[in-house]
Write a protein that holds these residues in place. Structure first.
Motif, PDB file in Angstrom:
ATOM      1  N   GLN A 255       0.845  -1.201   0.000  1.00 47.50           N
ATOM      2  CA  GLN A 255       0.000   0.000   0.000  1.00 47.50           C
ATOM      3  C   GLN A 255       0.882   1.254   0.000  1.00 47.50           C
ATOM      4  OE1 GLN A 255      -2.765  -0.743   3.356  1.00 47.50           O
ATOM      5  NE2 GLN A 255      -4.260  -1.344   1.824  1.00 47.50           N
TER       6      GLN A 255
ATOM      7  N   ARG B 235      -3.675   7.266   0.492  1.00 45.35           N
ATOM      8  CA  ARG B 235      -4.544   6.521  -0.431  1.00 45.35           C
ATOM      9  C   ARG B 235      -4.368   5.040  -0.115  1.00 45.35           C
ATOM     10  NH1 ARG B 235      -1.971   7.828  -5.617  1.00 45.35           N
ATOM     11  NH2 ARG B 235      -0.204   8.211  -4.252  1.00 45.35           N
TER      12      ARG B 235
ATOM     13  N   HIS C  96      -5.038   2.183  -1.722  1.00 47.36           N
ATOM     14  CA  HIS C  96      -5.084   1.137  -2.751  1.00 47.36           C
ATOM     15  C   HIS C  96      -4.011   0.077  -2.519  1.00 47.36           C
ATOM     16  CE1 HIS C  96      -1.795   3.611  -4.127  1.00 47.36           C
ATOM     17  NE2 HIS C  96      -2.618   4.591  -4.446  1.00 47.36           N
TER      18      HIS C  96
ATOM     19  N   ASP D  18      -2.783  -2.813 -11.035  1.00 45.05           N
ATOM     20  CA  ASP D  18      -2.492  -1.949  -9.885  1.00 45.05           C
ATOM     21  C   ASP D  18      -1.081  -1.355  -9.930  1.00 45.05           C
ATOM     22  OD1 ASP D  18      -5.006  -2.606  -8.810  1.00 45.05           O
ATOM     23  OD2 ASP D  18      -4.181  -4.328  -7.730  1.00 45.05           O
TER      24      ASP D  18
ATOM     25  N   HIS E  40      -0.058   2.384  -9.729  1.00 47.87           N
ATOM     26  CA  HIS E  40       0.051   3.185  -8.517  1.00 47.87           C
ATOM     27  C   HIS E  40       1.501   3.357  -8.069  1.00 47.87           C
ATOM     28  CE1 HIS E  40      -4.234   3.286  -8.058  1.00 47.87           C
ATOM     29  NE2 HIS E  40      -4.335   1.981  -7.912  1.00 47.87           N
TER      30      HIS E  40
END
Length: 201
Positions: free
Chosen positions: A112, A187, A189, A196, A199
């Protein structure tokens, strides 16, 4: 300094054992973010957010992670059962703290990158006692990091099964959780799939 004035010891526990099955088997700890392995960013977030000592739980490609990432100021625990899921890593991380002088553990996930020191510091500041239970929230939804007072570790470890981590424990004790809004500074995510990876910077 008397016991009541002692600054609480909040250890950082970074769960970084995942093998990145949906990422083609690339260990998440070694994904590159801003030119360095992701695990280093998460360690820095814990340290700069006021946690110490910092414990890192490795699993997939543990030797490679140790060779490529700077974990020199961390205590590293290798979870041989990492393929059983996040719960085994959570148990390993809390187990490594057993018998230490830590009053609480603040648990962060390696995948993350949008969660930095500010969110860590906010959740850390929710510590009140060794029965503390706090979590970051994002627009009212509970997320990471999560803080567990030391008196809760045994119960958390007992309830941790499969890839659920502390989810069942947190559900059972939701009335005791202090939610700390962090959506303005972080954030939440996850880096789970190749989609992904956008990110990462």
């Amino acid at each position: 300094m008397s016991q009541t004035q002692r600054i609480p010891v909040v250890a950082g526990v970074l769960l970084a054992a995942g093998g990145g099955r949906r990422l083609g088997g690339r260990p998440k700890a070694l994904l590159e973010h801003r030119g360095r392995p992701l695990v280093e960013h998460a360690v820095r977030a814990l340290r700069n957010g006021g946690c110490g000592p910092v414990h890192v739980v490795l699993g997939a490609a543990a030797d490679e992670v140790r060779a490529l990432a700077d974990l020199s100021a961390c205590t590293v625990t290798v979870n041989p059962s990492w393929e059983e899921g996040m719960s085994s890593s959570l148990r390993a991380g809390l187990g490594a703290l057993a018998g230490s002088d830590a009053d609480a553990a603040l648990v962060l996930l390696v995948d993350q990158p949008g969660i930095g020191a500010e969110a860590v510091a906010r959740v850390r500041s929710a510590y009140r006692s060794r029965t503390a239970l706090a979590a970051a929230s994002y627009d009212g939804e509970r997320g990471h990091p999560v803080l567990f007072g030391a008196d809760r570790w045994e119960g958390v470890a007992e309830g941790a099964v499969g890839d659920q981590g502390a989810r069942a424990y947190l559900r059972a004790h939701r009335d005791a959780i202090t939610l700390v809004e962090c959506s303005d500074v972080a954030r939440a995510h996850d880096i789970d799939t190749t989609e992904d990876l956008r990110h990462l910077e």
